[in-house]
Scaffold this active site. Structure first.
Site, PDB file in Angstrom:
ATOM      1  N   ILE A 218       0.850  -1.192   0.000  1.00  0.00           N
ATOM      2  CA  ILE A 218       0.000   0.000   0.000  1.00  0.00           C
ATOM      3  C   ILE A 218       0.887   1.244   0.000  1.00  0.00           C
ATOM      4  CG2 ILE A 218      -1.818   1.257   1.221  1.00  0.00           C
ATOM      5  CD1 ILE A 218      -2.647  -1.410   2.484  1.00  0.00           C
ATOM      6  N   ASP A 234      -6.428   0.144   9.867  1.00  0.00           N
ATOM      7  CA  ASP A 234      -7.000  -1.209   9.782  1.00  0.00           C
ATOM      8  C   ASP A 234      -8.080  -1.265   8.699  1.00  0.00           C
ATOM      9  OD1 ASP A 234      -5.364  -2.021  11.795  1.00  0.00           O
ATOM     10  OD2 ASP A 234      -6.922  -2.122  13.343  1.00  0.00           O
ATOM     11  N   GLU A 260       1.744  -3.716   5.770  1.00  0.00           N
ATOM     12  CA  GLU A 260       0.880  -3.278   4.668  1.00  0.00           C
ATOM     13  C   GLU A 260       1.213  -3.991   3.368  1.00  0.00           C
ATOM     14  OE1 GLU A 260       4.246  -0.187   4.797  1.00  0.00           O
ATOM     15  OE2 GLU A 260       3.233  -1.569   6.146  1.00  0.00           O
TER      16      GLU A 260
END
Length: 352
Positions: A218, A234, A260
């Site tokens: 990400i 989250d 991530e």
């Protein structure tokens, strides 16, 4: 001061030392972080402490939410589930021992009963001796009645034991599933990924079937997490996980690799198909906006960078992951929010 007193003092001071360490290293203040730091400072989990030391050294002393989640998933939750599985396994073995004991008792009882019948058949009185014949029939009825009672009791005990074993087996299967699943996203965890990657390599080696590996990360997740908080972070992880589940076919193994970062094994896919699948997920995320649940605030779109490698004969798990990871790093260097395959790596990236 005695050694025992010093140990007691150290233990009583530990919670305070944990809080100080969390503040010093910029860790979030939720319970999971406290549990990770407590395990680290208590020295109970040397592997976790080594990993924590590496994070502190490599991040100028800062230990963020993604680091905490990764350490928790890799060490604490895995250890807890392993202990639970061990306890359940021991219970299953205990019930099986009990079941075998019941079976032995049933066989022993049956042998004795048949032994008595055999002995009595050799002692059948003559039809003319009515008194002895009556006593023989009464003894036969009594013996049979006792055997029926014993068999009924044993059947009830066997049924109870079988039910208990079934429940324990279900609990063991549930524990195993939990041990292979990331609790936050519901995806496979890193342990499951590593098992399935090796299985895919073995199968590809034997059957010469291709498969691709996608590593995804990400973009700017740490910055986003620091700005909007751990709970919103989250939410981002769940959104990415849900999008991957929606877009990849069922045979794909989708896992949270750590923090991530995600890893996807695509069976029967070459490098072209692997890139197509990766791009499908990347494009799908661009159509989804993240809304902060607590405030209904629109936080915009999430982007990811992806690297793709494909199995080559002779590959190990490490070499395959390394090429996909290098492609992922190239995607980030090229500006993020893109997919790069191992074929597009420049010479410098391949050497590095």
């Amino acid at each position: 001061m005695s050694e025992q007193t010093q140990s007691s003092q150290y233990t009583s001071d530990l919670p305070e030392r944990v809080v100080v360490a969390m503040r010093q290293h910029g860790s979030p203040g939720y319970p999971r972080a406290f549990e990770v730091w407590y395990a680290h400072l208590s020295g109970e989990m040397p592997a976790l402490s080594m990993a924590m030391g590496a994070i502190i050294t490599g991040s100028e002393g800062q230990v963020g939410a993604a680091d905490i989640d990764n350490l928790y998933d890799r060490f604490i939750s895995t250890e807890r589930l392993a202990r639970q599985a061990e306890r359940t396994s021991l219970q299953v073995l205990g019930e099986i021992d009990s079941l075998m004991s019941l079976v032995d008792r049933a066989l022993d009882s049956s042998e004795r009963y048949h032994g008595r019948l055999s002995a009595m058949s050799d002692e059948v009185p003559p039809m003319t001796d009515r008194q002895r014949l009556r006593e023989w029939v009464e003894a036969l009825v009594m013996s049979t009645r006792e055997e029926v009672v014993r068999k009924t009791q044993l059947e009830s005990q066997l049924k109870d034991s079988s039910n208990e074993i079934r429940h324990l087996r279900e609990a063991l299967e549930t524990t195993r599933a939990e041990a292979l699943t990331d609790p936050l996203t519901g995806l496979a965890n890193r342990r499951h990924f590593e098992e399935m990657l090796q299985k895919s390599i073995d199968q590809a080696t034997l059957q010469r079937e291709p498969f691709a590996l996608v590593m995804a990360d990400i973009d700017f997740f740490k910055t986003f997490n620091d700005a909007h908080g751990h709970l919103t972070g989250d939410q981002v992880l769940r959104l990415v996980a849900r999008t991957m589940k929606d877009k990849f076919k069922e045979k794909a193994v989708i896992s949270r690799f750590g923090g991530e970062e995600f890893a996807i094994i695509l069976p029967e896919a070459d490098i072209v198909a692997g890139k197509f699948g990766a791009e499908t997920v990347r494009q799908a995320l661009l159509t989804r906006e993240l809304i902060k649940r607590s405030t209904n605030e629109n936080l915009g779109r999430i982007t990811i960078s992806l690297g793709v490698s494909a199995y080559r004969r002779g590959d190990t798990a490490g070499s395959l992951v390394d090429r996909a990871d290098q492609a992922l790093m190239q995607a980030k260097r090229d500006g993020r929010n893109r997919t790069i395959t191992e074929e597009a790596l420049d010479t410098t990236s391949r050497v590095a």
